[in-house]
Design an enzyme around this catalytic site. Structure first.
Site, short mmCIF file in Angstrom:
data_model
loop_
_atom_site.label_atom_id
_atom_site.label_comp_id
_atom_site.label_asym_id
_atom_site.label_seq_id
_atom_site.Cartn_x
_atom_site.Cartn_y
_atom_site.Cartn_z
N CYS A 3 0.86 -1.19 0.00
CA CYS A 3 0.00 0.00 0.00
C CYS A 3 0.89 1.24 0.00
O CYS A 3 1.69 1.43 0.92
CB CYS A 3 -0.91 -0.02 1.24
SG CYS A 3 -1.80 1.51 1.49
N CYS A 6 0.55 3.45 3.14
CA CYS A 6 1.23 2.85 4.31
C CYS A 6 2.73 3.08 4.19
O CYS A 6 3.40 3.36 5.19
CB CYS A 6 0.92 1.36 4.41
SG CYS A 6 -0.71 1.00 5.10
N ASN A 85 -13.23 9.72 -2.29
CA ASN A 85 -13.65 8.82 -3.36
C ASN A 85 -13.66 7.41 -2.78
O ASN A 85 -12.64 6.94 -2.26
CB ASN A 85 -12.67 8.92 -4.53
CG ASN A 85 -12.64 10.31 -5.14
OD1 ASN A 85 -13.67 10.98 -5.21
ND2 ASN A 85 -11.47 10.75 -5.56
N GLY A 91 -14.45 6.39 -7.86
CA GLY A 91 -13.20 6.84 -8.48
C GLY A 91 -11.99 6.72 -7.60
O GLY A 91 -10.97 7.39 -7.81
N THR A 93 -8.58 5.47 -6.42
CA THR A 93 -7.45 4.80 -7.06
C THR A 93 -6.47 4.23 -6.04
O THR A 93 -5.83 3.21 -6.30
CB THR A 93 -6.70 5.74 -8.02
OG1 THR A 93 -6.23 6.88 -7.30
CG2 THR A 93 -7.59 6.21 -9.16
N HIS A 96 -6.27 3.10 0.32
CA HIS A 96 -6.03 3.45 1.72
C HIS A 96 -6.84 4.73 1.93
O HIS A 96 -6.59 5.74 1.24
CB HIS A 96 -4.52 3.67 1.96
CG HIS A 96 -4.13 4.02 3.37
ND1 HIS A 96 -3.14 3.35 4.07
CD2 HIS A 96 -4.57 5.00 4.21
CE1 HIS A 96 -2.99 3.90 5.27
NE2 HIS A 96 -3.86 4.92 5.38
N HIS A 98 -8.50 8.08 2.33
CA HIS A 98 -7.91 9.42 2.35
C HIS A 98 -8.98 10.45 2.02
O HIS A 98 -9.90 10.17 1.25
CB HIS A 98 -6.75 9.52 1.36
CG HIS A 98 -7.08 9.08 -0.03
ND1 HIS A 98 -7.11 7.74 -0.40
CD2 HIS A 98 -7.42 9.77 -1.14
CE1 HIS A 98 -7.45 7.65 -1.67
NE2 HIS A 98 -7.64 8.86 -2.15
N HIS A 100 -9.37 14.26 0.45
CA HIS A 100 -8.73 15.34 -0.28
C HIS A 100 -9.20 16.66 0.33
O HIS A 100 -10.42 16.90 0.42
CB HIS A 100 -9.17 15.33 -1.75
CG HIS A 100 -8.81 14.09 -2.52
ND1 HIS A 100 -7.79 14.04 -3.45
CD2 HIS A 100 -9.37 12.84 -2.50
CE1 HIS A 100 -7.73 12.82 -3.97
NE2 HIS A 100 -8.67 12.07 -3.43
P1 AMP Z 1 -8.13 8.85 -5.22
O1 AMP Z 1 -8.35 8.91 -6.71
O2 AMP Z 1 -9.20 9.51 -4.42
O3 AMP Z 1 -7.82 7.45 -4.75
O4 AMP Z 1 -6.85 9.77 -4.96
C1 AMP Z 1 -5.55 9.29 -4.92
C2 AMP Z 1 -4.68 10.51 -4.92
O5 AMP Z 1 -3.39 10.15 -4.48
C3 AMP Z 1 -4.50 11.18 -6.30
O6 AMP Z 1 -4.94 12.53 -6.22
C4 AMP Z 1 -3.00 11.07 -6.55
O7 AMP Z 1 -2.48 12.20 -7.21
C5 AMP Z 1 -2.46 10.94 -5.15
N1 AMP Z 1 -1.18 10.26 -5.01
C6 AMP Z 1 -0.85 9.04 -5.51
N2 AMP Z 1 0.41 8.70 -5.14
C7 AMP Z 1 0.87 9.73 -4.38
C8 AMP Z 1 2.10 9.99 -3.69
N3 AMP Z 1 3.12 9.12 -3.70
N4 AMP Z 1 2.21 11.17 -3.02
C9 AMP Z 1 1.21 12.06 -3.00
N5 AMP Z 1 0.02 11.86 -3.61
C10 AMP Z 1 -0.14 10.73 -4.31
ZN ZN Z 2 -2.39 1.48 3.61
#
Ligand code: AMP
Ligand code: ZN
Length: 112
Positions: A3, A6, A85, A91, A93, A96, A98, A100
């Protein structure tokens, strides 16, 4: 478990931190969609909003306290958007949980 968030919590992948305490980490999104775009996550792995339970939900209110604090610190006095999301249709991706925190511009509604 493989992950990336993580790994960010453990310091195995670098991040630009905005806030950290025992249970929550906030760091800047790699691909910002607004002048301010921060991700706020629980340090313990929760896969998505769909996995919030009575046992692990205390950190969610704490995440929103952190969001309010960051909003003030970063001068987002005109407001901001907090987005989660959840799952494929939502949506999501990174699997884990989070939130925004996005600010510094006007957002439209409903989101696409
Ligand atoms: P989501 O589509 O809601 O799952 O958002 C995942 C977010 O994580 C996206 O906005 C990516 O730009 C961001 N993201 C992915 N990898 C990293 C990383 N290593 N550091 C900071 N942001 C990341
Ligand atoms: Zn995680």
């Amino acid at each position: 478990m493989d992950c990336i968030f993580c790994k960010i919590v453990k310091g195995e992948i670098p991040s630009k931190k905005a806030y950290e305490d025992d249970s929550v980490l906030a760091f800047y999104d790699l691909e910002p969609q607004a002048p301010v775009h921060i991700l706020i996550i629980p340090k313990d792995h929760i896969s998505s909003c769909a996995d919030i339970t009575e046992e692990n939900s205390a950190v969610i209110s704490h995440i929103f306290e952190v969001a309010a604090k960051l909003g003030k610190e970063l001068g987002l006095d005109n407001g901001y958007r907090i987005v989660n999301n959840c799952g494929e249709d939502g949506g999501q991706t990174v699997k884990h949980l989070h939130f925004h925190l996005m600010g510094g511009r006007q957002f439209t509604w409903p989101a696409g």
